[in-house]
Write a protein that holds these residues in place. Structure first.
Motif, mmCIF file in Angstrom:
data_model
loop_
_atom_site.group_PDB
_atom_site.id
_atom_site.type_symbol
_atom_site.label_atom_id
_atom_site.label_comp_id
_atom_site.label_asym_id
_atom_site.label_seq_id
_atom_site.Cartn_x
_atom_site.Cartn_y
_atom_site.Cartn_z
ATOM 1 N N VAL A 80 35.951 29.488 42.782
ATOM 2 C CA VAL A 80 36.948 30.474 42.344
ATOM 3 C C VAL A 80 38.044 29.757 41.567
ATOM 4 C CG1 VAL A 80 38.598 32.222 43.069
ATOM 5 C CG2 VAL A 80 36.467 31.934 44.335
ATOM 6 N N LEU A 81 38.301 30.252 40.366
ATOM 7 C CA LEU A 81 39.318 29.675 39.495
ATOM 8 C C LEU A 81 40.702 29.963 40.061
ATOM 9 C CD1 LEU A 81 38.844 28.229 36.720
ATOM 10 C CD2 LEU A 81 39.582 30.357 35.641
ATOM 11 N N SER A 82 41.479 28.916 40.292
ATOM 12 C CA SER A 82 42.850 29.107 40.770
ATOM 13 C C SER A 82 43.723 29.594 39.616
ATOM 14 C CB SER A 82 43.412 27.788 41.305
ATOM 15 O OG SER A 82 43.569 26.845 40.248
ATOM 16 N N LYS A 83 44.912 30.085 39.946
ATOM 17 C CA LYS A 83 45.824 30.546 38.903
ATOM 18 C C LYS A 83 46.173 29.416 37.950
ATOM 19 C CE LYS A 83 50.402 32.517 38.025
ATOM 20 N NZ LYS A 83 51.652 33.086 38.591
ATOM 21 N N GLN A 84 46.387 28.205 38.502
ATOM 22 C CA GLN A 84 46.761 27.067 37.664
ATOM 23 C C GLN A 84 45.658 26.724 36.669
ATOM 24 O OE1 GLN A 84 47.052 27.225 40.955
ATOM 25 N NE2 GLN A 84 49.265 27.095 41.290
ATOM 26 N N LEU A 85 44.408 26.714 37.148
ATOM 27 C CA LEU A 85 43.286 26.423 36.254
ATOM 28 C C LEU A 85 43.084 27.542 35.235
ATOM 29 C CD1 LEU A 85 40.609 24.863 38.644
ATOM 30 C CD2 LEU A 85 41.878 23.713 36.821
ATOM 31 N N ALA A 86 43.300 28.791 35.683
ATOM 32 C CA ALA A 86 43.154 29.931 34.767
ATOM 33 C C ALA A 86 44.171 29.840 33.636
ATOM 34 C CB ALA A 86 43.316 31.231 35.537
ATOM 35 N N VAL A 87 45.420 29.479 33.960
ATOM 36 C CA VAL A 87 46.463 29.342 32.943
ATOM 37 C C VAL A 87 46.111 28.209 31.974
ATOM 38 C CG1 VAL A 87 48.874 28.686 32.560
ATOM 39 C CG2 VAL A 87 48.294 30.326 34.362
ATOM 40 N N THR A 88 45.594 27.105 32.513
ATOM 41 C CA THR A 88 45.175 25.980 31.668
ATOM 42 C C THR A 88 44.042 26.388 30.735
ATOM 43 O OG1 THR A 88 45.793 24.409 33.404
ATOM 44 C CG2 THR A 88 44.324 23.599 31.681
ATOM 45 N N GLU A 157 33.591 34.575 29.146
ATOM 46 C CA GLU A 157 32.437 33.720 28.835
ATOM 47 C C GLU A 157 32.451 32.480 29.710
ATOM 48 O OE1 GLU A 157 32.580 32.876 24.668
ATOM 49 O OE2 GLU A 157 31.909 34.895 24.077
ATOM 50 N N PHE A 158 33.633 31.903 29.903
ATOM 51 C CA PHE A 158 33.748 30.726 30.769
ATOM 52 C C PHE A 158 33.368 31.079 32.209
ATOM 53 C CE2 PHE A 158 36.120 28.031 33.709
ATOM 54 C CZ PHE A 158 35.827 26.753 33.231
ATOM 55 N N LEU A 159 33.803 32.253 32.665
ATOM 56 C CA LEU A 159 33.529 32.668 34.046
ATOM 57 C C LEU A 159 32.063 33.037 34.271
ATOM 58 C CD1 LEU A 159 36.656 34.852 34.921
ATOM 59 C CD2 LEU A 159 36.234 32.461 35.482
ATOM 60 N N SER A 160 31.310 33.213 33.218
ATOM 61 C CA SER A 160 29.894 33.581 33.380
ATOM 62 C C SER A 160 29.046 32.390 33.797
ATOM 63 C CB SER A 160 29.349 34.160 32.066
ATOM 64 O OG SER A 160 29.288 33.162 31.058
ATOM 65 N N GLU A 161 29.639 31.198 33.818
ATOM 66 C CA GLU A 161 28.885 29.988 34.168
ATOM 67 C C GLU A 161 29.121 29.622 35.635
ATOM 68 O OE1 GLU A 161 29.943 27.204 31.117
ATOM 69 O OE2 GLU A 161 29.232 28.534 29.519
ATOM 70 N N GLU A 162 29.733 28.488 35.911
ATOM 71 C CA GLU A 162 29.824 28.033 37.307
ATOM 72 C C GLU A 162 31.063 28.534 38.041
ATOM 73 O OE1 GLU A 162 30.843 23.824 37.957
ATOM 74 O OE2 GLU A 162 30.812 23.600 35.772
ATOM 75 N N TYR A 163 32.023 29.105 37.326
ATOM 76 C CA TYR A 163 33.249 29.583 37.959
ATOM 77 C C TYR A 163 33.306 31.107 37.978
ATOM 78 C CZ TYR A 163 35.576 25.016 38.174
ATOM 79 O OH TYR A 163 35.927 23.723 38.488
ATOM 80 N N THR A 164 34.178 31.626 38.843
ATOM 81 C CA THR A 164 34.524 33.041 38.833
ATOM 82 C C THR A 164 36.022 33.140 39.102
ATOM 83 O OG1 THR A 164 33.965 35.228 39.729
ATOM 84 C CG2 THR A 164 34.091 33.412 41.308
ATOM 85 N N ASP A 165 36.567 34.342 39.083
ATOM 86 C CA ASP A 165 37.958 34.506 39.505
ATOM 87 C C ASP A 165 38.022 35.573 40.590
ATOM 88 O OD1 ASP A 165 37.746 36.930 38.201
ATOM 89 O OD2 ASP A 165 39.253 36.503 36.671
ATOM 90 N N SER A 166 39.192 35.777 41.147
ATOM 91 C CA SER A 166 39.316 36.675 42.307
ATOM 92 C C SER A 166 38.932 38.104 41.951
ATOM 93 C CB SER A 166 40.739 36.625 42.860
ATOM 94 O OG SER A 166 41.684 36.993 41.865
ATOM 95 N N PHE A 167 39.205 38.535 40.729
ATOM 96 C CA PHE A 167 38.890 39.912 40.323
ATOM 97 C C PHE A 167 37.380 40.120 40.195
ATOM 98 C CE2 PHE A 167 43.120 38.950 38.647
ATOM 99 C CZ PHE A 167 43.854 39.955 39.253
ATOM 100 N N ASN A 168 36.712 39.180 39.516
ATOM 101 C CA ASN A 168 35.255 39.280 39.376
ATOM 102 C C ASN A 168 34.568 39.158 40.729
ATOM 103 O OD1 ASN A 168 35.840 39.383 36.688
ATOM 104 N ND2 ASN A 168 34.632 37.614 36.080
ATOM 105 N N ARG A 169 35.164 38.350 41.596
ATOM 106 C CA ARG A 169 34.562 38.155 42.933
ATOM 107 C C ARG A 169 34.656 39.448 43.753
ATOM 108 N NH1 ARG A 169 32.272 34.020 45.491
ATOM 109 N NH2 ARG A 169 32.640 33.640 47.703
#
Length: 261
Positions: A80-88, A157-169
């Protein structure tokens, strides 16, 4: 079956919802879902209400913790992508793409944070910049939405690979539930608003769980309230609309308090 427990305040409706656990736990496990900030308080209140020191058939979860548990159990363990990583990530997307409306402000401190907050609002409301873009005639707004659409698309597109975020989860959680809650009573307390994503989750629980109970605070049922504008009533009427649209059976329990007698 949806039980709406309505009161003048969320505190009163939450107390009534927790009292129903005494009866509900006789026919199944109970899961209480509350906002992050209230989890410890709700656990203590349950022990006080039931007058017990330990419980094996009642659990308190935040929605993110419950969804993580279910998805982990079925083998979906995307990071799950953290807020800090999402902002980056958003900053990287902004720098690598030829934006038009945002090109002169993209380097400002806090710009990527503001874009993250905007994308979060879009995702919780289950809309996209493209959906808004198709329904606006204002040229300046169109240009801004076009930039947001580029950022949003690259982000997804980035989230379609190895990461997701809280909303998609949470969306995946809604789609993945099968029979995990067939014998479980779900109880929501402490929420002052529901996003469209939350309404979809409630809809899933009504269909899958043994019962759903939700505490609300609205002016419904209280004729002596002089200024009804102090109540937003969003959750209450959203739940009524949800049930009518989907054919769910619902019951409204209006709870009086000592001050109103």
């Amino acid at each position: 079956m949806l039980n709406i427990v309505n009161a003048r305040t969320l505190q009163i409706s939450a107390s009534k919802c927790l009292e129903t656990i005494k009866e509900l736990r006789k026919s199944g496990k109970c899961i209480v879902i509350c906002p992050d900030r209230m989890a410890l308080q709700i656990e203590e209140q349950i022990f006080d209400t039931l007058k017990v020191s330990s419980l094996f058939d009642v659990d308190v979860y935040t929605l993110s913790r419950l969804s993580n548990k279910v998805l982990d159990n079925i083998g979906n363990n995307k990071k799950v992508l953290s807020k800090q990583l999402a902002v980056t990530l958003i900053k990287k997307i902004v720098l690598e793409n030829d934006l038009k409306s945002f090109k002169d402000v993209a380097h400002f401190n806090g710009f990527s944070v503001k874009i993250f907050e905007m994308l979060s609002m879009f995702k919780s409301s289950m809309i996209t910049p493209k959906m808004l873009l198709e329904n606006t005639e204002n040229l300046v707004l169109k240009e801004k939405l076009a930039d947001l659409d580029v950022i949003y698309t690259k982000y997804e597109e980035f989230l379609s690979e190895e990461y997701t975020d809280s909303f998609n989860r949470l969306n995946l959680f809604t789609q993945s539930v099968t029979n995990e809650f067939n014998d479980v009573h779900i109880i929501f307390v402490g929420f002052d608003d529901f996003t469209k994503q939350m309404i979809n989750i409630v809809n899933m629980f009504i269909s899958k769980a043994k019962s759903v109970t939700i505490g609300t605070a609205s002016s419904y049922g209280f004729k002596d309230i002089n200024n009804k504008n102090i109540y937003v009533n969003n959750i209450f009427y959203s739940l009524i609309e949800l049930c009518k649209t989907n054919g769910h059976i619902y019951k409204i329990d209006v709870v009086e308090d000592m001050c109103s007698k």
